[in-house]
Design a protein around this motif. Structure first.
Motif, PDB file in Angstrom:
ATOM      1  N   UNK A   1       0.982  97.219 122.652  1.00  0.00           N
ATOM      2  CA  UNK A   1       2.281  97.170 123.313  1.00  0.00           C
ATOM      3  C   UNK A   1       3.250  96.155 122.746  1.00  0.00           C
ATOM      4  N   UNK A   2       2.798  95.244 121.909  1.00  0.00           N
ATOM      5  CA  UNK A   2       3.708  94.232 121.354  1.00  0.00           C
ATOM      6  C   UNK A   2       4.667  94.870 120.361  1.00  0.00           C
ATOM      7  N   UNK A   3       5.930  94.463 120.438  1.00  0.00           N
ATOM      8  CA  UNK A   3       6.968  94.981 119.556  1.00  0.00           C
ATOM      9  C   UNK A   3       7.150  94.062 118.351  1.00  0.00           C
ATOM     10  N   UNK A   4       7.414  94.665 117.189  1.00  0.00           N
ATOM     11  CA  UNK A   4       7.628  93.912 115.957  1.00  0.00           C
ATOM     12  C   UNK A   4       8.938  94.368 115.320  1.00  0.00           C
ATOM     13  N   UNK A   5       9.660  93.426 114.748  1.00  0.00           N
ATOM     14  CA  UNK A   5      10.863  93.733 113.984  1.00  0.00           C
ATOM     15  C   UNK A   5      10.479  93.816 112.515  1.00  0.00           C
ATOM     16  N   UNK A   6      10.740  94.986 111.905  1.00  0.00           N
ATOM     17  CA  UNK A   6      10.299  95.241 110.537  1.00  0.00           C
ATOM     18  C   UNK A   6      11.475  95.324 109.571  1.00  0.00           C
TER      19      UNK A   6
ATOM     20  N   UNK B   1      19.065  96.955 112.017  1.00  0.00           N
ATOM     21  CA  UNK B   1      18.343  97.246 113.249  1.00  0.00           C
ATOM     22  C   UNK B   1      18.495  98.727 113.567  1.00  0.00           C
ATOM     23  N   UNK B   2      17.381  99.399 113.800  1.00  0.00           N
ATOM     24  CA  UNK B   2      17.369 100.811 114.192  1.00  0.00           C
ATOM     25  C   UNK B   2      15.964 101.134 114.713  1.00  0.00           C
ATOM     26  N   UNK B   3      15.793 102.289 115.387  1.00  0.00           N
ATOM     27  CA  UNK B   3      14.484 102.569 115.992  1.00  0.00           C
ATOM     28  C   UNK B   3      13.327 102.545 115.005  1.00  0.00           C
ATOM     29  N   UNK B   4      13.522 103.036 113.780  1.00  0.00           N
ATOM     30  CA  UNK B   4      12.421 103.074 112.821  1.00  0.00           C
ATOM     31  C   UNK B   4      12.033 101.701 112.302  1.00  0.00           C
ATOM     32  N   UNK B   5      12.839 100.687 112.573  1.00  0.00           N
ATOM     33  CA  UNK B   5      12.513  99.331 112.136  1.00  0.00           C
ATOM     34  C   UNK B   5      11.985  98.460 113.263  1.00  0.00           C
ATOM     35  N   UNK B   6      11.678  99.079 114.395  1.00  0.00           N
ATOM     36  CA  UNK B   6      11.038  98.371 115.506  1.00  0.00           C
ATOM     37  C   UNK B   6       9.707  99.069 115.768  1.00  0.00           C
ATOM     38  N   UNK B   7       8.618  98.365 115.584  1.00  0.00           N
ATOM     39  CA  UNK B   7       7.279  98.944 115.683  1.00  0.00           C
ATOM     40  C   UNK B   7       6.601  98.488 116.979  1.00  0.00           C
ATOM     41  N   UNK B   8       6.005  99.448 117.682  1.00  0.00           N
ATOM     42  CA  UNK B   8       5.200  99.118 118.854  1.00  0.00           C
ATOM     43  C   UNK B   8       3.728  99.191 118.458  1.00  0.00           C
ATOM     44  N   UNK B   9       3.069  98.046 118.489  1.00  0.00           N
ATOM     45  CA  UNK B   9       1.646  98.022 118.160  1.00  0.00           C
ATOM     46  C   UNK B   9       0.839  98.667 119.285  1.00  0.00           C
ATOM     47  N   UNK B  10      -0.396  98.974 119.020  1.00  0.00           N
ATOM     48  CA  UNK B  10      -1.222  99.664 120.009  1.00  0.00           C
ATOM     49  C   UNK B  10      -1.367  98.877 121.304  1.00  0.00           C
TER      50      UNK B  10
END
Length: 472
Positions: A199-204, A188-197
């Motif tokens: 606003x929904x967050x995804x764990x990558x 888990x780190x900021x670059x592995x959490x994506x905010x879609x356009x």
């Protein structure tokens, strides 16, 4: 149209086909890299068009799936680690890549905040002249159109507390789902959490994923420095609390826009909170517990952290409305809506707040009433286990009724007076007291002594409780 060659080390990976359009893309025969001869259309359907990133184990590409009606975008991940790896390290890396595909297939298709898996396949191609056949592994997953939190942080600076807390809540719910399925993310780190356009967050990036078993799994050396907790960096066992630690580090970085190495004091072995960082006490307490060095001192699960993060719910009693609804709040002269008028206080106060007078008064009533009940039951049932059990049940009921404020204030005086009258005029007890010179005075004196004794015990308890509370 451009098609990108995915072979590592290709000298000219961009291939230009001027006559190729989206209209002819579905019927296009296989194309090959003009520089190295690598097949460009992967598995006959996925067409890479640009790179998204490169790492130690390969690269990721933005691609199109030509066999879908909209030729939907997707992400192609190539597994091709450095040739300098030992066979053991290579095997571990390949196992992690295959496990990522399995996790995405199992979890991504069930949870809306984890990318879906589209395909997972190997590809064997001929190398250069005189070289052996090369094998590559590809994973194709859903493309999330947005920015990761690391990019947002770099562009916009520290994030507001409300935004960070919303992200924390969202990711804790995702991790609760992941952990329930026996999986630990471990990266888990900021670059592995994506905010879609939208606003929904995804764990990558489940590339470092670890399957949890009954025996806690051993970690590997694959982790992100600064975000991994001590047990992971030492190669020890990992737990769901391992992900909680990394998520808390991510929150701290988002709040401060400082890297983890700037926030951690290795000499004192603790995280430093910058003086200028102002967050609500509840959020700070949750993050501090998630950042404990000992995993046993962190929250045992993401659900526990979620419960601690939520504000306490106020219990309200719904009463049938007999009045008209209140009018809407009018705007204040500044143009802002005035705060709503608080509701009138209830006649019954909360059970959680007892003044000192109420506390001692309740103790006196309990002692007084308990002694009278003991006399009455002893005269009828005797000092047997039946009499003692009945007395304890009645006494516990009186305490519960006071705690729930079913009886209070004047109620206590009335109940005590009625009980005293009944005891003094109760025929079996009158026979017991007949031999006493002043039976009425004896009963009253005994009840008063019991009341004073109970008050003394309650006072001592309250003093000890407050002393311990201040020390802790």
């Amino acid at each position: 149209m451009e098609i990108y060659c995915t072979r590592p080390g290709c000298s000219k990976p961009v291939n230009w086909f001027p006559k190729l359009t989206q209209a002819t893309l579905k019927t296009l025969p296989q194309k090959y890299c003009t520089s190295c001869g690598m097949p460009l259309i992967l598995a006959g359907r996925y067409i890479p068009q640009r790179t998204l990133g490169r790492g130690g184990f390969g690269a990721t590409f933005w691609a199109r799936d030509r066999y879908t009606p909209t030729q939907r975008p997707c992400v192609v991940k190539l597994f091709q680690p450095a040739t300098s790896m030992t066979p053991q390290t290579l095997q571990v890396a390949q196992t992690l890549f295959e496990r990522e595909a399995m996790v995405l297939e199992e979890l991504g298709n069930q949870h809306p905040q984890i990318p879906d898996l589209y395909a997972f396949f190997p590809l064997q191609v001929a190398g250069g002249p005189g070289t052996r056949t090369e094998e590559y592994f590809y994973l194709v997953q859903e493309f999330i159109d947005g920015q990761d939190l690391g990019q947002i942080l770099a562009q916009q600076g520290p994030r507001p507390e409300a935004e960070v807390q919303a992200m924390l809540t969202s990711m804790l719910k995702v991790l609760a789902f992941v952990h329930r399925h026996g999986t630990i993310h471990r990266d888990i780190k900021p670059s592995n959490i994506m905010r879609r356009r939208d606003g929904r967050l995804f764990l990558l990036d489940f590339g470092a994923v670890k399957q949890a078993t009954a025996a806690a799994p051993q970690s590997t050396s694959i982790y992100s420095t600064g975000y991994a907790p001590p047990e992971q960096m030492a190669g020890g066992t990992v737990y769901p609390a391992t992900d909680l630690y990394a998520l808390a580090v991510t929150c701290l970085e988002l709040l401060t826009a400082q890297e983890p190495k700037q926030l951690y004091d290795p000499y004192q072995n603790r995280w430093q909170w910058p003086p200028q960082l102002q967050v609500t006490p509840s959020l700070k307490i949750v993050l501090q517990q998630m950042l404990m060095a000992d995993p046993q001192q962190r929250y045992a699960s993401a659900e526990d952290a979620l419960v601690a993060l939520q504000p306490p719910k106020l219990s309200t009693t719904l009463q049938p409305s007999t009045t008209k609804s209140a009018p809407a709040q009018a705007p204040s002269p500044s143009g802002k809506t005035a705060p709503p008028t608080p509701p009138p206080p209830s006649r019954r106060r909360s059970t959680s707040s007892f003044s000192l007078v109420e506390f001692l008064g309740g103790a006196a009533f309990t002692g007084f009433e308990g002694s009278l009940l003991a006399l009455a039951l002893a005269s009828t049932l005797g000092t047997t286990w039946l009499g003692s059990g009945a007395w304890l049940l009645l006494l516990a009921g009186l305490v519960a009724l006071q705690w729930r404020r079913v009886i209070e204030r004047v109620d206590l005086i009335i109940i005590a007076a009625v009980t005293l009258g009944v005891v003094l005029w109760f025929p079996p007890l009158r026979l017991v007291l007949a031999g006493l010179s002043a039976p009425g005075q004896a009963v009253v004196a005994l009840a008063i002594m019991a009341a004073l004794g109970t008050v003394a015990i309650a006072t001592l308890y309250r003093l000890i409780y407050h002393l311990i509370s201040h020390l802790l």
